[in-house]
Design a protein around this motif. Structure first.
Motif, mmCIF file in Angstrom:
data_model
loop_
_atom_site.group_PDB
_atom_site.id
_atom_site.type_symbol
_atom_site.label_atom_id
_atom_site.label_comp_id
_atom_site.label_asym_id
_atom_site.label_seq_id
_atom_site.Cartn_x
_atom_site.Cartn_y
_atom_site.Cartn_z
ATOM 1 N N TRP A 38 0.837 -1.208 0.000
ATOM 2 C CA TRP A 38 0.000 0.000 0.000
ATOM 3 C C TRP A 38 0.869 1.255 0.000
ATOM 4 O O TRP A 38 0.655 2.176 -0.787
ATOM 5 N N TYR A 39 1.866 1.290 0.890
ATOM 6 C CA TYR A 39 2.734 2.468 0.976
ATOM 7 C C TYR A 39 3.403 2.745 -0.371
ATOM 8 O O TYR A 39 3.438 3.883 -0.847
ATOM 9 N N ASN A 40 3.929 1.707 -0.998
ATOM 10 C CA ASN A 40 4.658 1.890 -2.259
ATOM 11 C C ASN A 40 3.736 2.267 -3.409
ATOM 12 O O ASN A 40 4.107 3.077 -4.270
ATOM 13 N N THR A 41 2.530 1.701 -3.419
ATOM 14 C CA THR A 41 1.589 2.019 -4.497
ATOM 15 C C THR A 41 1.043 3.437 -4.326
ATOM 16 O O THR A 41 0.930 4.193 -5.289
ATOM 17 N N VAL A 42 0.727 3.805 -3.086
ATOM 18 C CA VAL A 42 0.237 5.166 -2.807
ATOM 19 C C VAL A 42 1.314 6.201 -3.106
ATOM 20 O O VAL A 42 1.036 7.275 -3.658
ATOM 21 N N LYS A 43 2.542 5.885 -2.746
ATOM 22 C CA LYS A 43 3.645 6.819 -2.998
ATOM 23 C C LYS A 43 3.755 7.147 -4.488
ATOM 24 O O LYS A 43 4.070 8.279 -4.870
ATOM 25 N N THR B 221 -7.238 8.120 -8.406
ATOM 26 C CA THR B 221 -6.398 8.400 -7.233
ATOM 27 C C THR B 221 -6.008 9.872 -7.211
ATOM 28 O O THR B 221 -6.131 10.578 -8.213
ATOM 29 N N ASN B 222 -5.480 10.314 -6.050
ATOM 30 C CA ASN B 222 -5.204 11.744 -5.874
ATOM 31 C C ASN B 222 -3.733 12.102 -6.041
ATOM 32 O O ASN B 222 -3.293 13.171 -5.644
ATOM 33 N N GLY B 223 -2.932 11.204 -6.620
ATOM 34 C CA GLY B 223 -1.504 11.475 -6.768
ATOM 35 C C GLY B 223 -1.183 12.261 -8.019
ATOM 36 O O GLY B 223 -2.045 12.487 -8.888
ATOM 37 N N ASP B 224 0.081 12.666 -8.125
ATOM 38 C CA ASP B 224 0.527 13.380 -9.328
ATOM 39 C C ASP B 224 0.388 12.491 -10.562
ATOM 40 O O ASP B 224 0.090 12.968 -11.651
ATOM 41 N N ILE C 163 -4.263 7.441 -11.486
ATOM 42 C CA ILE C 163 -4.802 6.329 -12.274
ATOM 43 C C ILE C 163 -6.179 5.984 -11.720
ATOM 44 O O ILE C 163 -6.573 6.460 -10.650
ATOM 45 N N THR C 164 -6.929 5.132 -12.435
ATOM 46 C CA THR C 164 -8.252 4.736 -11.946
ATOM 47 C C THR C 164 -8.098 3.829 -10.737
ATOM 48 O O THR C 164 -7.057 3.183 -10.556
ATOM 49 N N SER C 165 -9.135 3.765 -9.933
ATOM 50 C CA SER C 165 -9.092 2.893 -8.751
ATOM 51 C C SER C 165 -8.921 1.439 -9.155
ATOM 52 O O SER C 165 -8.239 0.662 -8.463
ATOM 53 N N MET D 166 -3.843 7.991 -3.414
ATOM 54 C CA MET D 166 -4.860 7.098 -2.847
ATOM 55 C C MET D 166 -6.169 7.189 -3.616
ATOM 56 O O MET D 166 -6.529 8.260 -4.109
ATOM 57 N N PRO D 167 -6.911 6.074 -3.671
ATOM 58 C CA PRO D 167 -8.284 6.148 -4.184
ATOM 59 C C PRO D 167 -9.134 7.020 -3.261
ATOM 60 O O PRO D 167 -8.811 7.173 -2.071
ATOM 61 N N PRO D 168 -10.210 7.601 -3.737
ATOM 62 C CA PRO D 168 -11.031 8.495 -2.902
ATOM 63 C C PRO D 168 -11.599 7.774 -1.675
ATOM 64 O O PRO D 168 -11.991 6.604 -1.762
#
Length: 933
Positions: free
Chosen positions: A648-653, A701-704, A707-709, A657-659
């Motif tokens: 999770w940490y690596n994917t979110v980084k 997701t809310n990252g730079d 991508i889709t959830s 994160m998904p909404p």
């Protein structure tokens, strides 16, 4: 600064270059140039906060030892985690820079510096505690006492923190406690005190321990708490008192002598101190403690040798640790009778020992001087780069720095001065504590001759079956260069090993297995020394290899596990079932989030260590087969939980994160099938898992790199597969099998839970519903847990055509038997033959699918034994059938387990299980209403 030795040319050049980079066109400040030359850490600090230069040069500030709160007048409940982390880390950076300036540029007395750092640490820990408490309380309310007053989390600082002698880059040892067990009041929800304070403790640890972009406050070590790593993170006063009265050990007395409560004193402080005091200080003069401390020092000395530590001013002979042993030993001996010795401060205790004439005044003066000198050296070593080291440098730059600070002309003179100090300390240590000698070789001459000559006929007992593996070992040894030290250690070890093997009447196979392990470590003298110097560990190695080929192979593949053999009390006591998840979280607190390689190795080492403990308890009969599977299942679940956090940490980084998600509510869940779902994980089991989520696939997701959830959860699942299936130096973690997901190998790796439901309702085959009987959700937030349970119950409770169901189940069982059964007329395949384990599993699944429409309670459990018990209660099978099914299942699994530990497959003589086979075959016919043979 005028009394300080001038910087040599190389250091002067480094300091000027750094000053020019940070402060171009500014006049040189000699103090700052010196600081930058002597500390890489200070260089990084001033890079991060260049304005601190003027603050350091303020004379009033440098003199000031007043400690202010990092949060000042801020509302703690309104500070989010990111802001809290930033404030604490910037505070630490600022004031540790000040201490570096004091020590490197102001020749500050070391006693003042370590006291000042301890005060600053107290403030940081207390501030983090208050923030964590406020964060948890704003949602859950507060635990109140009888007077309706809030009860704080009590933080006990141990070690150098407790003695107000913290070194510059120390980790901190903490123990958490709370006064009373009660529920919270005034929040949106109510929690038990244990749960509330555990949440506070977890937030406190993360606030200090977590590595962020601003660094880390402290490495937090919780292993000194009751029950160590397997114990609860927090305990009530009553529970702590019970533990120390009933189970407290000598080393815990030694550690608790330094225990000091941190924060603002409150009405519970005296109560807590009073309950600990009888454990630490005995009312009589207690000389038994000397022997315990002597043994502890021997263990440390052995560890120093095993790890190859040289020039270590803390753990080496005459190091800082020996001064601590001298003072604390005398405190523990006399402190119960002499209250003036009941202090956490080493220097205060040393002074009191001198005043009481326990130590000669001149000896006390020398001991204090030597201790402070070594602490000063330690301080310098750590300020160079903010690293927790006590090892003298082997690089020229840091040697130059140390020479300068100790006013020596060259490093050889520096070494000689330090060695002289340590020799004086060691002499005093030998007088007070004495030295525990390593075990001597007391083998009978026969075992020495047998090894020297390679001839087992020297032994009184006939051991001809050992001769071939001994010859083979000697032959392999002749082809390996192990050095003089390794050869000497092996020549002392092997006679002792032969004696141990003889005592256990070891078979040739066990002898061969031990030799195989030795072959793996033969070039690593430290491990040979470990086995010789800890002959208890050698005994455990022989014992376990005699009991189990699997354990021998396991240690052979991962020699680091030899460390686990040192303490049998730990080796044969697996972690409590409920504690694996907490223990792995604690284990990973010390590992940086971005160090994926170390995380992957640590996951594997955690698994290997705990599997060894479980197997040791299993092989020696400490726990039965059902408990073994419970432990292996709990271990697997804890590893899945930690692996999801890492993934999770690596994917979110990377993607954000998904909404509507956060670290606690990931919208992601793991369904376990088969052995994992049925609480039957074995030593070499793979894990049958299916990944689901609860998000709209088109949300983003809310990252730079948004991508889709749907893509996010697919990548999360792929990352998990990578964590598990990648082969590192320590092998794979588990073989992950995800083929039970909808559409099998061609389906999505992570699927929306409602899509999973739709597939099960409309497309799944009967065998997929059979698999669902043994499925359970092992990770996921509450709403996912509840929804999966609802889906599973609805699927299993569907009305089914009895004839079609029966035909499908029988057809699948016959297909499996045809492809997988390995038995014959003499040998019985415990798993796949007629009357074996698979038949029992299919009977169980058939009973659920046939009767759950009428009896929903059949869907409650996912393990065979409890399902069969419920089926009998509901009249689906007779009580006698239930007993025969469960007994046979346990008989088969027990034997299968023994065979697994000895790596002998799953074939046994039919005659050994004749009655079980007959019973299961008859029940199969009865349940499926079959006639004839």
């Amino acid at each position: 600064m005028s009394n300080l030795k001038q910087l040599p040319i190389q250091l002067q050049k480094l300091g000027l270059e750094r000053f020019e980079q940070l402060y171009p066109q500014q006049s040189e400040e000699n103090g700052i140039v010196r600081l930058l030359a002597l500390s890489d850490f200070a260089w990084r600090c001033l890079e991060s906060q260049p304005d601190l230069k003027d603050w350091l040069l303020c004379k009033d500030e440098i003199k000031d030892r007043h400690v202010i709160s990092p949060f000042d007048a801020l509302d703690l409940a309104s500070i989010d985690e990111a802001k809290c982390n930033q404030i604490l880390r910037k505070y630490r950076e600022k004031y540790w820079l000040k201490v570096a300036y004091l020590d490197l540029c102001g020749a500050n007395p070391i006693a003042d510096s370590i006291n000042y750092i301890s005060q600053l640490a107290d403030m940081l820990i207390n501030s983090a505690n208050q923030w964590a408490y406020a964060q948890v309380a704003k949602v859950n309310g507060e635990p109140l006492d009888e007077q309706n007053q809030a009860m704080p989390l009590m933080v006990l600082g141990m070690g150098k923190l407790g003695g107000k002698e913290l070194n510059y880059s120390s980790d901190i040892d903490l123990i958490f406690a709370y006064p009373r067990s009660t529920k919270t009041q005034g929040g949106r929800r109510t929690l038990e005190a244990q749960v509330f304070y555990t949440k506070v403790a977890q937030k406190l640890i993360a606030a200090l321990n977590q590595v962020t972009g601003d660094g880390q406050v402290f490495r937090v070590d919780m292993r000194l708490r009751p029950f160590g790593e397997s114990g609860p993170l927090v305990m009530s006063f009553n529970a702590i008192e019970d533990y120390y009265q009933e189970q407290g050990r000598d080393w815990e007395r030694y550690a608790m002598l330094k225990g000091r409560l941190i924060g603002t004193p409150n009405k519970y402080w005296d109560e807590f101190i009073k309950l600990l005091k009888p454990f630490v200080y005995r009312r009589y003069i207690d000389f038994s403690v000397i022997e315990s401390l002597r043994k502890m020092k021997l263990m440390i000395a052995q560890e120093v040798r095993r790890k190859g530590l040289t020039n270590n001013i803390k753990l080496g002979a005459g190091g800082i640790r020996e001064v601590e042993f001298i003072v604390q030993a005398l405190q523990m001996v006399r402190g119960g009778r002499e209250a003036n010795l009941q202090t956490q401060s080493l220097l205060k205790a040393l002074n009191e020992l001198s005043l009481s004439q326990v130590i000669d005044e001149q000896e006390a003066i020398e001991l204090k001087s030597n201790y402070l000198y070594l602490r000063k050296v330690e301080q310098y070593l750590q300020i160079f780069d903010d690293q927790q080291t006590q090892t003298l440098p082997d690089d020229e730059l840091n040697q130059q720095r140390l020479n300068l600070l100790l006013a020596q002309d060259d490093f050889n003179t520096t070494l000689h001065t330090i060695e002289k100090v340590m020799k004086q300390v060691n002499s005093e240590f030998s007088l007070v504590i004495g030295e525990e000698t390593a075990p001597l070789d007391t083998c009978e001459g026969a075992f020495i001759s047998a090894w020297d000559h390679g001839d087992l006929s020297f032994l009184k007992d006939e051991r001809d079956e050992w001769q071939l593996p001994l010859n083979d070992f000697k032959l392999r040894l002749s082809k390996v260069n192990i050095g003089n030290r390794g050869r000497e250690t092996l020549d002392k070890l092997m006679p002792v090993l032969l004696e141990q093997l003889n005592n256990f009447n070891a078979s040739a196979a066990a002898f061969t297995m031990v030799c195989q392990i030795l072959n793996k470590i033969i070039s690593r003298t430290a491990y040979l020394e470990l086995l010789y110097e800890n002959q208890g560990a050698l005994k455990q190695l022989v014992l376990l290899c005699c009991h189990s080929k699997w354990i021998g192979e396991h240690i052979s593949r991962y020699p680091i596990l030899l460390d686990e053999l040192i303490d049998p009390a730990v080796l044969y006591k697996p972690t409590p079932l409920s504690a694996y998840k907490d223990e792995i979280r604690q284990y990973f607190l010390r590992i940086e989030h971005d160090d994926l390689e170390l995380q992957m190795e640590s996951l594997r080492q955690f698994k290997q260590t705990h599997q060894l403990r479980i197997a040791a308890a299993d092989a020696t009969g400490v726990i039965d087969v059902m408990k073994v599977s419970d432990h292996l299942t709990a271990l697997a679940e804890a590893i899945v939980d930690q692996s999801v956090n890492i993934a999770w940490y690596n994917t979110v980084k990377r993607f954000g994160m998904p909404p509507g998600t956060d670290d606690e509510h990931k919208g992601f869940a793991v369904i376990a099938y088969g052995k994992t779902g049925g609480f039957e994980v074995g030593y070499d089991s793979d894990l049958d898992l299916v990944f689901v989520h609860n998000h709209d696939g088109n949300s983003t997701t809310n990252g730079d790199k948004s991508i889709t959830s749907r893509q996010f959860y697919l990548k999360l699942a792929q990352r998990l597969m990578h964590l598990f299936n990648t082969r590192t130096a320590s092998g794979i973690l588990y073989e992950l099998d995800t083929r039970l997901r909808p559409e099998g190998a061609s389906g999505l790796l992570a699927i929306n839970l409602e899509s999973f439901n739709h597939y099960q309702q409309t497309q799944a085959w009967t065998w997929e519903h059979q698999a669902l009987v043994r499925a359970r959700l092992i990770l996921g937030q509450d709403e996912l847990v509840e929804r999966f349970a609802q889906i599973r119950k609805e699927i299993l409770c569907q009305p089914r055509d009895a004839n079609i169901l029966k035909a499908d189940v029988i057809k699948m069982r016959e297909k499996m038997r045809e492809h997988l059964a390995k038995g014959n007329t003499q040998q019985f395949d415990l798993k796949q033959d007629i009357g074996g384990m698979a038949d029992i599993e299919f009977i169980t699944q058939y009973l659920v699918l046939k009767h759950a429409n009428e009896f929903e309670s059949l869907t409650v459990y996912s393990d065979n034994v409890r399902i069969l018990s419920d089926a009998a209660k509901l009249g689906c099978i007779s009580k006698e059938q239930k007993q025969q099914l469960i007994q046979a299942y346990i008989d088969y699994r027990s034997r299968y387990h023994v065979l697994s530990l000895d790596q002998q497959g799953r074939l046994v003589l039919r005659e050994q299980f004749e009655q079980d086979i007959i019973n299961i075959t008859q029940i199969w016919k009865s349940v499926f209403e079959l006639t004839g043979n």
